[in-house]
Design a protein around this motif. Structure first.
Motif, PDB file in Angstrom:
ATOM      1  N   ALA A  61       0.828  -1.210   0.000  1.00  0.00           N
ATOM      2  CA  ALA A  61       0.000   0.000   0.000  1.00  0.00           C
ATOM      3  C   ALA A  61       0.862   1.259   0.000  1.00  0.00           C
ATOM      4  CB  ALA A  61      -0.931  -0.015   1.212  1.00  0.00           C
ATOM      5  N   GLY A  62       1.953   1.236   0.788  1.00  0.00           N
ATOM      6  CA  GLY A  62       2.838   2.402   0.829  1.00  0.00           C
ATOM      7  C   GLY A  62       3.459   2.695  -0.519  1.00  0.00           C
ATOM      8  N   GLY A  63       3.920   1.643  -1.222  1.00  0.00           N
ATOM      9  CA  GLY A  63       4.506   1.856  -2.543  1.00  0.00           C
ATOM     10  C   GLY A  63       3.496   2.414  -3.529  1.00  0.00           C
ATOM     11  N   ALA A  64       2.262   1.861  -3.534  1.00  0.00           N
ATOM     12  CA  ALA A  64       1.238   2.347  -4.454  1.00  0.00           C
ATOM     13  C   ALA A  64       0.874   3.802  -4.163  1.00  0.00           C
ATOM     14  CB  ALA A  64       0.002   1.456  -4.367  1.00  0.00           C
ATOM     15  N   LEU A  65       0.733   4.141  -2.876  1.00  0.00           N
ATOM     16  CA  LEU A  65       0.388   5.518  -2.513  1.00  0.00           C
ATOM     17  C   LEU A  65       1.527   6.475  -2.857  1.00  0.00           C
ATOM     18  CD1 LEU A  65      -1.356   4.859   0.921  1.00  0.00           C
ATOM     19  CD2 LEU A  65      -2.447   5.695  -1.156  1.00  0.00           C
ATOM     20  N   ALA A  66       2.782   6.017  -2.674  1.00  0.00           N
ATOM     21  CA  ALA A  66       3.914   6.888  -3.023  1.00  0.00           C
ATOM     22  C   ALA A  66       3.929   7.188  -4.515  1.00  0.00           C
ATOM     23  CB  ALA A  66       5.230   6.220  -2.599  1.00  0.00           C
ATOM     24  N   VAL A  67       3.675   6.181  -5.352  1.00  0.00           N
ATOM     25  CA  VAL A  67       3.612   6.414  -6.805  1.00  0.00           C
ATOM     26  C   VAL A  67       2.481   7.384  -7.140  1.00  0.00           C
ATOM     27  CG1 VAL A  67       3.173   5.311  -9.030  1.00  0.00           C
ATOM     28  CG2 VAL A  67       4.665   4.202  -7.369  1.00  0.00           C
ATOM     29  N   ALA A  68       1.320   7.210  -6.489  1.00  0.00           N
ATOM     30  CA  ALA A  68       0.195   8.115  -6.743  1.00  0.00           C
ATOM     31  C   ALA A  68       0.538   9.547  -6.352  1.00  0.00           C
ATOM     32  CB  ALA A  68      -1.047   7.629  -5.983  1.00  0.00           C
ATOM     33  N   ALA A  69       1.240   9.731  -5.226  1.00  0.00           N
ATOM     34  CA  ALA A  69       1.610  11.081  -4.794  1.00  0.00           C
ATOM     35  C   ALA A  69       2.565  11.735  -5.794  1.00  0.00           C
ATOM     36  CB  ALA A  69       2.242  11.037  -3.394  1.00  0.00           C
ATOM     37  N   VAL A  70       3.540  10.949  -6.289  1.00  0.00           N
ATOM     38  CA  VAL A  70       4.480  11.505  -7.277  1.00  0.00           C
ATOM     39  C   VAL A  70       3.755  11.899  -8.548  1.00  0.00           C
ATOM     40  CG1 VAL A  70       6.470  10.936  -8.728  1.00  0.00           C
ATOM     41  CG2 VAL A  70       6.456  10.266  -6.330  1.00  0.00           C
ATOM     42  N   LEU A  71       2.835  11.048  -9.025  1.00  0.00           N
ATOM     43  CA  LEU A  71       2.084  11.377 -10.238  1.00  0.00           C
ATOM     44  C   LEU A  71       1.224  12.630 -10.043  1.00  0.00           C
ATOM     45  CD1 LEU A  71       0.994   7.806 -11.426  1.00  0.00           C
ATOM     46  CD2 LEU A  71       2.764   9.279 -12.398  1.00  0.00           C
ATOM     47  N   LEU A  72       0.581  12.758  -8.891  1.00  0.00           N
ATOM     48  CA  LEU A  72      -0.222  13.954  -8.622  1.00  0.00           C
ATOM     49  C   LEU A  72       0.639  15.209  -8.620  1.00  0.00           C
ATOM     50  CD1 LEU A  72      -2.583  12.631  -5.787  1.00  0.00           C
ATOM     51  CD2 LEU A  72      -3.273  13.372  -8.067  1.00  0.00           C
ATOM     52  N   PHE A  73       1.846  15.090  -8.046  1.00  0.00           N
ATOM     53  CA  PHE A  73       2.741  16.246  -7.992  1.00  0.00           C
ATOM     54  C   PHE A  73       3.231  16.641  -9.383  1.00  0.00           C
ATOM     55  CE2 PHE A  73       7.016  18.051  -7.615  1.00  0.00           C
ATOM     56  CZ  PHE A  73       6.756  19.139  -6.804  1.00  0.00           C
ATOM     57  N   LEU A  74       3.614  15.643 -10.199  1.00  0.00           N
ATOM     58  CA  LEU A  74       4.179  15.935 -11.521  1.00  0.00           C
ATOM     59  C   LEU A  74       3.133  16.422 -12.506  1.00  0.00           C
ATOM     60  CD1 LEU A  74       6.659  12.926 -11.931  1.00  0.00           C
ATOM     61  CD2 LEU A  74       7.185  15.288 -11.270  1.00  0.00           C
ATOM     62  N   THR A  75       1.868  16.013 -12.334  1.00  0.00           N
ATOM     63  CA  THR A  75       0.822  16.397 -13.290  1.00  0.00           C
ATOM     64  C   THR A  75      -0.002  17.581 -12.819  1.00  0.00           C
ATOM     65  OG1 THR A  75      -0.686  14.769 -12.276  1.00  0.00           O
ATOM     66  CG2 THR A  75       0.657  14.038 -14.146  1.00  0.00           C
ATOM     67  N   GLU A  76       0.394  18.225 -11.708  1.00  0.00           N
ATOM     68  CA  GLU A  76      -0.372  19.385 -11.233  1.00  0.00           C
ATOM     69  C   GLU A  76      -0.220  20.547 -12.209  1.00  0.00           C
ATOM     70  OE1 GLU A  76      -0.779  22.292  -7.316  1.00  0.00           O
ATOM     71  OE2 GLU A  76       0.840  20.826  -7.473  1.00  0.00           O
ATOM     72  N   PRO A  77      -1.328  21.178 -12.655  1.00  0.00           N
ATOM     73  CA  PRO A  77      -1.222  22.307 -13.595  1.00  0.00           C
ATOM     74  C   PRO A  77      -0.610  23.518 -12.908  1.00  0.00           C
ATOM     75  CG  PRO A  77      -3.488  22.021 -12.853  1.00  0.00           C
ATOM     76  CD  PRO A  77      -2.712  20.837 -12.333  1.00  0.00           C
ATOM     77  N   PRO A  78       0.095  24.377 -13.683  1.00  0.00           N
ATOM     78  CA  PRO A  78       0.705  25.578 -13.088  1.00  0.00           C
ATOM     79  C   PRO A  78      -0.372  26.562 -12.640  1.00  0.00           C
ATOM     80  CG  PRO A  78       0.886  25.646 -15.476  1.00  0.00           C
ATOM     81  CD  PRO A  78       0.346  24.283 -15.141  1.00  0.00           C
ATOM     82  N   PRO A  79      -0.072  27.400 -11.634  1.00  0.00           N
ATOM     83  CA  PRO A  79      -1.060  28.386 -11.170  1.00  0.00           C
ATOM     84  C   PRO A  79      -1.345  29.416 -12.262  1.00  0.00           C
ATOM     85  CG  PRO A  79       1.087  28.815 -10.203  1.00  0.00           C
ATOM     86  CD  PRO A  79       1.207  27.512 -10.912  1.00  0.00           C
ATOM     87  N   PRO A  80      -2.558  29.993 -12.289  1.00  0.00           N
ATOM     88  CA  PRO A  80      -2.900  30.993 -13.310  1.00  0.00           C
ATOM     89  C   PRO A  80      -2.037  32.235 -13.175  1.00  0.00           C
ATOM     90  CG  PRO A  80      -4.581  30.915 -11.605  1.00  0.00           C
ATOM     91  CD  PRO A  80      -3.656  29.766 -11.357  1.00  0.00           C
ATOM     92  N   ARG A  81      -1.640  32.807 -14.320  1.00  0.00           N
ATOM     93  CA  ARG A  81      -0.827  34.020 -14.335  1.00  0.00           C
ATOM     94  C   ARG A  81      -1.718  35.246 -14.524  1.00  0.00           C
ATOM     95  NH1 ARG A  81       4.385  32.435 -18.140  1.00  0.00           N
ATOM     96  NH2 ARG A  81       5.115  30.672 -16.847  1.00  0.00           N
ATOM     97  N   PRO A  82      -1.272  36.418 -14.048  1.00  0.00           N
ATOM     98  CA  PRO A  82      -2.059  37.637 -14.255  1.00  0.00           C
ATOM     99  C   PRO A  82      -2.117  37.997 -15.726  1.00  0.00           C
ATOM    100  CG  PRO A  82       0.084  38.157 -13.311  1.00  0.00           C
ATOM    101  CD  PRO A  82      -0.040  36.677 -13.277  1.00  0.00           C
ATOM    102  N   GLN A  83      -3.153  38.731 -16.128  1.00  0.00           N
ATOM    103  CA  GLN A  83      -3.340  39.131 -17.512  1.00  0.00           C
ATOM    104  C   GLN A  83      -2.213  40.055 -17.954  1.00  0.00           C
ATOM    105  OE1 GLN A  83      -7.181  40.867 -17.836  1.00  0.00           O
ATOM    106  NE2 GLN A  83      -8.276  38.958 -17.437  1.00  0.00           N
TER     107      GLN A  83
END
Length: 344
Positions: A293-315
């Motif tokens: 379970a720890g290994g699966a959750l660690a992989v999921a956390a890494v994927l969530l971190f790497l695929t997070e979209p960048p924050p919106p920039r000002p106009q």
């Protein structure tokens, strides 16, 4: 027959320890744990012996201080593992009771997490029940005894802030501590750049400039990433602990079981060996599940971190807005400038 006292124990200390043990044991049997357990603890400190350590663990368990009792039982079991075979034979019944008591009480021990706010000043002192907790003891779950506890915080030069609470068996609680600053002290304000100046409306001269809005904090996806990462770390720690316990029980089973001559794969075990083998199998399964379970959750956390979209920039073109004024950049083939729009 009791195991011989350590050579470092002085004769006077041995006599005092024996007197304290007898008094502590009498108080324990009479239900006076508040006086019996400290007497047994002092007796063991003056003249450490396996029997005194085991009796102290029993007293703490009857008193309801199960976190302390589990720690004492573990101390006795660690001492037992270093005994000679003759000494183990003398202490075998205590070993059996210590294993049963530890396994029964460990799941009931409450877990407490204490955290300081992010703006707590350097040097803030945290104490739980009079014991000072260093930085490594903050932000993680630690075992505590059930009942009432007192936690205090004190910033350098500031007043003491006290929190009282009660925690029950098997409960897990997180407390965000509060820190009182010294009189007249203000929390630090992030300085602005040299080109950033606050614009104050004409009718508000002398008023303090408005501070920029606070940071909105991490996104919801980032929070999920943190939670999944924390669960992964917890599962890996659980897998490691149960794996170590499985190895310990397996070593007990190896000692207590003997192969049957002429029958490969068949062994005869004592009652202790059979029980240890069963616990080793159960703990090994729990360790495997924890690591998986720890290994699966660690992989999921890494994927969530790497695929997070960048924050919106000002106009583009909008520099900023302060109060009732808006500043914008203008560009044209023949030049450019800054436009100020607003109302007064």
């Amino acid at each position: 027959m009791a195991i011989a006292a350590p050579a470092s124990a002085q004769p006077d200390a041995v006599a005092v320890a024996e007197s304290l043990f007898n008094r502590g044991l009498a108080d324990m049997l009479a239900g006076r744990y508040a006086t019996g357990c400290p007497a047994l603890s002092e007796s063991h400190r003056l003249d450490p012996r396996p029997g005194r350590l085991f009796t102290l663990a029993e007293c703490e368990a009857r008193w309801g201080r199960i976190a302390t009792a589990v720690a004492r039982y573990n101390d006795f079991l660690a001492l037992y593992s270093r005994m000679s075979e003759a000494e183990k034979l003398q202490q075998h019944e205590r070993y059996r009771v210590a294993v049963e008591q530890r396994d029964a009480l460990a799941p009931l021990v409450p877990q407490l997490t204490l955290s300081l706010p992010g703006d707590a000043p350097q040097g803030t002192v945290v104490q739980r029940d009079g014991i000072t907790l260093g930085q490594p003891s903050l932000g993680i779950a630690l075992p505590v005894n059930p009942g009432e506890h007192v936690v205090t915080t004190r910033a350098p030069g500031g007043p003491v802030h006290e929190v009282r609470f009660t925690i029950d068996r098997s409960e897990s609680r997180t407390i965000e501590l509060e820190v009182k600053l010294p009189d007249g002290a203000r929390p630090p304000v992030t300085p602005q750049g040299p080109g950033d100046q606050a614009v104050v409306p004409a009718g508000a001269r002398g008023a303090r400039p408005a501070l920029p809005p606070p940071d909105a904090g991490p996104s919801g996806r980032r929070v999920v990433t943190y939670v999944v990462g924390g669960l992964a770390a917890s599962a890996l720690v659980f897998g490691s602990v149960t794996g170590w316990m499985a190895l310990d029980e397996s070593s007990v089973a190896d000692r207590e079981c003997k192969d049957v001559p002429g029958q490969p794969g068949v062994a005869t075990c004592s009652v202790v060996g059979h029980a240890a083998g069963k616990r080793a199998n159960d703990l090994g399964l729990a360790s495997t599940i924890g690591f998986g379970a720890g290994g699966a959750l660690a992989v999921a956390a890494v994927l969530l971190f790497l695929t997070e979209p960048p924050p919106p920039r000002p106009q583009v073109g909008q520099v900023g807005q302060v109060g009732a004024m808006r500043l914008s950049l203008l560009a044209a083939p023949t030049g450019g400038g800054v436009a100020v729009r607003g109302h007064w």
